[in-house]
Design an enzyme around this catalytic site. Sequence first.
Site, PDB file in Angstrom:
ATOM      1  N   LEU A 135     -34.289 -19.937 -38.877  1.00 24.56           N
ATOM      2  CA  LEU A 135     -33.794 -19.029 -37.845  1.00 24.56           C
ATOM      3  C   LEU A 135     -34.831 -18.998 -36.742  1.00 24.56           C
ATOM      4  O   LEU A 135     -36.036 -19.012 -37.009  1.00 24.56           O
ATOM      5  CB  LEU A 135     -33.583 -17.614 -38.400  1.00 24.56           C
ATOM      6  CG  LEU A 135     -32.438 -17.401 -39.385  1.00 24.56           C
ATOM      7  CD1 LEU A 135     -32.389 -15.946 -39.819  1.00 24.56           C
ATOM      8  CD2 LEU A 135     -31.099 -17.815 -38.783  1.00 24.56           C
ATOM      9  N   ASP A 136     -34.358 -18.937 -35.527  1.00 23.44           N
ATOM     10  CA  ASP A 136     -35.258 -18.909 -34.385  1.00 23.44           C
ATOM     11  C   ASP A 136     -36.099 -17.631 -34.388  1.00 23.44           C
ATOM     12  O   ASP A 136     -35.716 -16.618 -34.997  1.00 23.44           O
ATOM     13  CB  ASP A 136     -34.427 -18.987 -33.103  1.00 23.44           C
ATOM     14  CG  ASP A 136     -35.267 -19.332 -31.891  1.00 23.44           C
ATOM     15  OD1 ASP A 136     -36.246 -20.071 -32.044  1.00 23.44           O
ATOM     16  OD2 ASP A 136     -34.935 -18.855 -30.796  1.00 23.44           O
ATOM     17  N   PHE A 137     -37.225 -17.664 -33.717  1.00 27.57           N
ATOM     18  CA  PHE A 137     -38.138 -16.522 -33.604  1.00 27.57           C
ATOM     19  C   PHE A 137     -37.407 -15.240 -33.225  1.00 27.57           C
ATOM     20  O   PHE A 137     -37.629 -14.181 -33.810  1.00 27.57           O
ATOM     21  CB  PHE A 137     -39.208 -16.864 -32.548  1.00 27.57           C
ATOM     22  CG  PHE A 137     -40.051 -15.712 -32.099  1.00 27.57           C
ATOM     23  CD1 PHE A 137     -41.072 -15.217 -32.892  1.00 27.57           C
ATOM     24  CD2 PHE A 137     -39.831 -15.115 -30.861  1.00 27.57           C
ATOM     25  CE1 PHE A 137     -41.863 -14.150 -32.478  1.00 27.57           C
ATOM     26  CE2 PHE A 137     -40.614 -14.057 -30.424  1.00 27.57           C
ATOM     27  CZ  PHE A 137     -41.633 -13.576 -31.244  1.00 27.57           C
ATOM     28  N   ARG A 192     -27.050 -20.400 -28.616  1.00 27.89           N
ATOM     29  CA  ARG A 192     -27.558 -19.850 -27.353  1.00 27.89           C
ATOM     30  C   ARG A 192     -27.132 -20.720 -26.177  1.00 27.89           C
ATOM     31  O   ARG A 192     -26.701 -20.218 -25.127  1.00 27.89           O
ATOM     32  CB  ARG A 192     -29.079 -19.733 -27.422  1.00 27.89           C
ATOM     33  CG  ARG A 192     -29.559 -18.778 -28.507  1.00 27.89           C
ATOM     34  CD  ARG A 192     -31.040 -18.910 -28.779  1.00 27.89           C
ATOM     35  NE  ARG A 192     -31.848 -18.544 -27.622  1.00 27.89           N
ATOM     36  CZ  ARG A 192     -33.177 -18.623 -27.608  1.00 27.89           C
ATOM     37  NH1 ARG A 192     -33.838 -19.070 -28.663  1.00 27.89           N
ATOM     38  NH2 ARG A 192     -33.835 -18.273 -26.522  1.00 27.89           N
ATOM     39  N   GLU A 199     -29.299 -21.849 -33.907  1.00 25.36           N
ATOM     40  CA  GLU A 199     -29.223 -20.878 -32.839  1.00 25.36           C
ATOM     41  C   GLU A 199     -29.899 -21.364 -31.599  1.00 25.36           C
ATOM     42  O   GLU A 199     -29.800 -20.766 -30.559  1.00 25.36           O
ATOM     43  CB  GLU A 199     -29.840 -19.539 -33.240  1.00 25.36           C
ATOM     44  CG  GLU A 199     -31.313 -19.549 -33.540  1.00 25.36           C
ATOM     45  CD  GLU A 199     -31.636 -20.252 -34.827  1.00 25.36           C
ATOM     46  OE1 GLU A 199     -30.761 -20.438 -35.671  1.00 25.36           O
ATOM     47  OE2 GLU A 199     -32.769 -20.646 -34.990  1.00 25.36           O
TER      48      GLU A 199
END
Length: 300
Positions: A66-68, A177, A300
Site C-alpha cells: 500500500l502506498d505511503f 490515483r 494505488e
Amino acid sequence: MEPVSLDNLSILYQSADFIVVNKHWDVRIDSKMWYEKLTLQSQLKHRFPELADPDTYYGFRFCHQLDFSTSGALCVALNKAAAGSAYKCFKERMVTKAYLALVRGHVQEAKLTIEYAIGKNTTEGMTHMMCIEGTEGCENPKPCQSELTVLEHGLYSGDPVSKVLLQPLTGRTHQLRVHCSAVGHPIVGDFTYSLKTDGGPFRMMLHAYYLRIPTAKELVEVSAPDPFVPALDSHWMPQQTVHRLDDLIQHLKEKSAWAEGTGSEADGPQNPEAPQEVDTPETEEQGTQCREWLAEWAPE
C-alpha cells in the site's frame, strides 16, 4: 483512526500463517533510512517480536503493498509456505481488492470502467509520478483497467465530492490515483496527482477496504473499517446514496467464490516466476526480486 504510534497497530485478522493489519495513512511499509523510525515494519516488530523473521529482507513477508498515503487492509505472511501460497493466488489472479475513496466532483455515471495505459513520467521534476499513455514524457505505458462505482454524492468542506468503490483489475504503481485524475475526479487530498493543488485535507482519501486471498490452506478475507463516514470526519457530508457498499461487497464475494469454484481467472496482470524457495537466508538479489514483484502489485 487514532494518530499513528509504535504501539497502536490495528489487527484485522490473525492466524498461524497470516496477519492482516489496518495500515494507518502516511506510514511507510518499511524503510532503510535511519531517520524513519515509525513504519509498519517497526510496528509489527514492536507488537510481535517473536514473529519477526531475520532471514527475510524486511523482517516480515508483505504479500502486497500500500502506498505511503493509503490506509487499510494489508496482508503479511508469517512463513515461507504461507508467502508462497499467497504469491500463487496473486500469480493466478485470484486475489480480490476493493478500495474506498472520496474523489473531487460529482461523478455523473453510476459506474465507470477506466482503461488508460499507465507508464513512468520522465518529465523533469515529475519522475516520482506515473502518467497515462499520450502524456508528454510517458515511458513504457502498460495496459491498465480499473472499475469505479459511485456510492454517494455529497460535500467535503463545502466542495462537491463523490464517495466511490474502486477495484483495480490490474496492478500498476499509483494506478487508482492516476485513473481517477485522468477522468477528471482526482482523489481528495492527493497532492501529487492534483498537481500540488489539493493540500488542504489532513490525509489522502484512499483506503484499502476489502481484501480476499483464497490460499490453499485458508481463505484470508477481511474488510477494514470505513473511515469515510461523518462520525469520523465531520468535513464529509453525504447527500445522496447511489449504491449501497454492503451490496457491492456481497456481489464481489459471490463473484470471487464463483471464479474460485470454476477455476476462472479474475482480470489482472501476469507476474514473472517467483524466486526459487531455498532453506538459506534471502540474499540481496532475492530481496531485490521480491521488491520488484511487490512494486508490480502496488495498485494505488
